[in-house]
Design a protein around this motif. Structure first.
Motif, PDB file in Angstrom:
ATOM      1  N   VAL A   9     -42.382  43.973  -0.339  1.00 26.27           N
ATOM      2  CA  VAL A   9     -41.835  43.547  -1.483  1.00 26.27           C
ATOM      3  C   VAL A   9     -40.457  43.358  -1.427  1.00 26.27           C
ATOM      4  O   VAL A   9     -39.835  42.152  -1.748  1.00 26.27           O
ATOM      5  N   THR A  10     -39.586  44.268  -1.429  1.00 23.43           N
ATOM      6  CA  THR A  10     -38.178  44.316  -1.288  1.00 23.43           C
ATOM      7  C   THR A  10     -37.889  45.386   0.087  1.00 23.43           C
ATOM      8  O   THR A  10     -38.862  46.364   0.249  1.00 23.43           O
ATOM      9  N   PRO A  11     -36.676  45.465   0.320  1.00 17.72           N
ATOM     10  CA  PRO A  11     -36.812  46.784   1.613  1.00 17.72           C
ATOM     11  C   PRO A  11     -37.021  47.882   1.036  1.00 17.72           C
ATOM     12  O   PRO A  11     -37.061  48.702   1.987  1.00 17.72           O
ATOM     13  N   ILE A  12     -36.709  48.421  -0.243  1.00 23.38           N
ATOM     14  CA  ILE A  12     -36.949  49.633  -0.738  1.00 23.38           C
ATOM     15  C   ILE A  12     -38.377  49.578  -1.785  1.00 23.38           C
ATOM     16  O   ILE A  12     -38.473  50.448  -2.441  1.00 23.38           O
ATOM     17  N   GLU A  13     -39.056  48.624  -1.617  1.00 21.79           N
ATOM     18  CA  GLU A  13     -40.348  48.402  -2.517  1.00 21.79           C
ATOM     19  C   GLU A  13     -41.402  48.033  -1.755  1.00 21.79           C
ATOM     20  O   GLU A  13     -41.338  47.003  -1.196  1.00 21.79           O
TER      21      GLU A  13
ATOM     22  N   GLN B 106     -42.593  43.565  17.581  1.00 22.22           N
ATOM     23  CA  GLN B 106     -42.114  42.729  16.748  1.00 22.22           C
ATOM     24  C   GLN B 106     -41.196  43.086  15.457  1.00 22.22           C
ATOM     25  O   GLN B 106     -41.158  42.660  14.414  1.00 22.22           O
ATOM     26  N   ARG B 107     -40.259  44.254  15.796  1.00 20.48           N
ATOM     27  CA  ARG B 107     -39.315  44.803  14.660  1.00 20.48           C
ATOM     28  C   ARG B 107     -37.953  44.905  15.584  1.00 20.48           C
ATOM     29  O   ARG B 107     -38.109  44.970  16.508  1.00 20.48           O
ATOM     30  N   GLY B 108     -37.080  44.560  14.558  1.00 21.16           N
ATOM     31  CA  GLY B 108     -35.598  44.646  15.332  1.00 21.16           C
ATOM     32  C   GLY B 108     -34.947  46.004  15.179  1.00 21.16           C
ATOM     33  O   GLY B 108     -34.121  46.411  15.745  1.00 21.16           O
ATOM     34  N   TYR B 109     -35.505  47.087  14.183  1.00 21.28           N
ATOM     35  CA  TYR B 109     -35.290  48.358  14.239  1.00 21.28           C
ATOM     36  C   TYR B 109     -36.339  49.220  15.192  1.00 21.28           C
ATOM     37  O   TYR B 109     -37.271  48.969  15.533  1.00 21.28           O
TER      38      TYR B 109
ATOM     39  N   SER C 267     -24.924  58.741  -1.551  1.00 23.40           N
ATOM     40  CA  SER C 267     -24.030  57.652  -0.755  1.00 23.40           C
ATOM     41  C   SER C 267     -24.708  56.353  -0.926  1.00 23.40           C
ATOM     42  O   SER C 267     -24.226  55.133  -0.514  1.00 23.40           O
ATOM     43  N   LYS C 268     -25.858  56.229  -1.514  1.00 30.53           N
ATOM     44  CA  LYS C 268     -26.568  54.937  -2.118  1.00 30.53           C
ATOM     45  C   LYS C 268     -26.892  54.035  -0.780  1.00 30.53           C
ATOM     46  O   LYS C 268     -26.885  52.864  -0.681  1.00 30.53           O
ATOM     47  N   VAL C 269     -27.335  54.667   0.282  1.00 31.33           N
ATOM     48  CA  VAL C 269     -27.534  54.125   1.711  1.00 31.33           C
ATOM     49  C   VAL C 269     -28.700  53.099   1.577  1.00 31.33           C
ATOM     50  O   VAL C 269     -28.618  52.024   2.105  1.00 31.33           O
TER      51      VAL C 269
ATOM     52  N   GLN D  98     -34.026  42.791  11.387  1.00 38.97           N
ATOM     53  CA  GLN D  98     -33.007  43.596  11.120  1.00 38.97           C
ATOM     54  C   GLN D  98     -32.648  44.879  12.131  1.00 38.97           C
ATOM     55  O   GLN D  98     -33.798  45.370  12.428  1.00 38.97           O
ATOM     56  N   ASN D  99     -31.704  45.002  12.288  1.00 35.54           N
ATOM     57  CA  ASN D  99     -31.064  46.185  13.088  1.00 35.54           C
ATOM     58  C   ASN D  99     -30.785  47.279  12.304  1.00 35.54           C
ATOM     59  O   ASN D  99     -29.590  47.554  12.034  1.00 35.54           O
ATOM     60  N   LEU D 100     -31.806  47.908  11.757  1.00 30.09           N
ATOM     61  CA  LEU D 100     -31.462  49.163  10.744  1.00 30.09           C
ATOM     62  C   LEU D 100     -30.957  50.355  11.481  1.00 30.09           C
ATOM     63  O   LEU D 100     -31.245  50.699  12.675  1.00 30.09           O
ATOM     64  N   SER D 101     -30.086  51.029  10.623  1.00 28.03           N
ATOM     65  CA  SER D 101     -29.628  52.338  11.234  1.00 28.03           C
ATOM     66  C   SER D 101     -30.436  53.187  11.093  1.00 28.03           C
ATOM     67  O   SER D 101     -31.679  52.886  10.413  1.00 28.03           O
ATOM     68  N   PRO D 102     -30.465  54.359  11.833  1.00 25.87           N
ATOM     69  CA  PRO D 102     -31.609  55.571  11.990  1.00 25.87           C
ATOM     70  C   PRO D 102     -32.127  56.032  10.541  1.00 25.87           C
ATOM     71  O   PRO D 102     -32.988  56.186  10.168  1.00 25.87           O
ATOM     72  N   ILE D 103     -30.902  56.141   9.682  1.00 21.45           N
ATOM     73  CA  ILE D 103     -31.078  56.558   8.161  1.00 21.45           C
ATOM     74  C   ILE D 103     -31.731  55.626   7.518  1.00 21.45           C
ATOM     75  O   ILE D 103     -32.596  55.964   6.572  1.00 21.45           O
ATOM     76  N   GLN D 104     -31.364  54.145   7.508  1.00 26.53           N
ATOM     77  CA  GLN D 104     -32.091  53.208   7.069  1.00 26.53           C
ATOM     78  C   GLN D 104     -33.487  53.325   7.306  1.00 26.53           C
ATOM     79  O   GLN D 104     -34.500  53.080   6.528  1.00 26.53           O
TER      80      GLN D 104
END
Length: 271
Positions: A184-188, A107-110, A142-144, A163-169
């Motif tokens: 909470v958020t993509p980075i929280e 159930q994940r796009g990544y 790079s603030k990826v 979402q289809n995240l990149s490997p680093i994301q």
């Protein structure tokens, strides 16, 4: 009469000589003007490449046009070594990038990535503290992850999961799915105080430093390297074919030089 092979080698090396000038200038500019660790990391290889192309192209150009066999012989030796090095590097790139792939998450796009899935050689490179410190600095500069958060600031948890995240994301900007943190958020993300974690990345994660020190982040970087090296290896094969053709033409030009030298008329009384 000027032979075709000499003309071709002269033209090819003149073009290479022109290309080496902006490459060398770019390397010098980076060494003096670069501000970030990532940019400064590239300056020396670019300068070396520029100087190498400059010297080799000059040797091939002067050797073919001025019929100087010694310079042309030097040019052919360097070309032969370059062909051997590129061939070995191409084989090496295919071998070390043969292992490792992302794992599909329900159930994940990544996809998510595990360090142990990749070749030992690659694992040792990113596990070295000095190497990883430089890579980590580049990722932060790079603030990826910040770009991921800014682009999806109003996104719901389900939208993020799709979402289809990149490997680093996927590896560096969020905790592994197995941690079961609350979005909470993509980075929280909020940790559960009652859960015992089996994955060390779950304890490594925090909302300030994200997962830049996680094994999953290293795996994401390796997956990115693997993808890039595959492309480089394919380009190397094309470049190798081109170099072999140029080398063959250079051999013809060298043979022409020797033949012309031996065909000069010899006068009586001279050796």
């Amino acid at each position: 009469m000027v032979r075709v092979s000499n003309n071709l080698i002269g033209i090819l090396n003149f073009v290479t000589f022109l290309l080496s000038i902006p490459i060398l200038a770019g390397g010098i500019w980076l060494s003096t003007k670069a501000d970030t660790v990532c940019e400064k990391f590239l300056d020396k290889p670019i300068v070396v490449l520029g100087v190498f192309l400059l010297l080799v192209s000059l040797a091939g150009l002067v050797g073919s046009c001025c019929r100087i066999s010694l310079l042309l012989w030097f040019y052919l030796v360097v070309m032969f070594l370059l062909i051997v090095i590129l061939f070995c590097f191409t084989i090496f790139a295919f071998v070390i990038t043969n292992k490792g792939a992302g794992e599909v998450v329900s159930q994940r796009g990544y996809k998510e990535y595990k360090l142990g899935d990749y070749s030992n050689w690659l694992q040792k490179r990113v596990s070295n503290p000095k190497n990883w410190e430089k890579i980590q600095s580049c990722l932060i500069e790079s603030k990826v992850c910040q770009n991921l958060a800014d682009a999806n600031v109003k996104e719901s948890v389900q939208q993020f999961y799709n979402q289809n995240l990149s490997p680093i994301q996927s590896g560096c900007c969020k905790p592994p799915t197995s941690c079961n943190f609350t979005f909470v958020t993509p980075i929280e993300w909020t940790k559960s105080n009652t859960t015992t974690f089996t994955d060390s990345d779950c304890t490594t994660w925090n909302n300030n430093d994200l997962c830049y020190s996680c094994e999953s982040c290293k795996a994401g970087v390796l997956q990115n390297i693997k993808s890039q090296w595959k492309k480089v290896a394919i380009l190397n094969i094309i470049f190798l074919i081109f170099l072999i053709i140029v080398y063959s033409i250079g051999c013809c030009a060298f043979r022409n030089n020797r033949r012309d030298k031996n065909s000069y008329p010899r006068f009586k009384g001279y050796p």
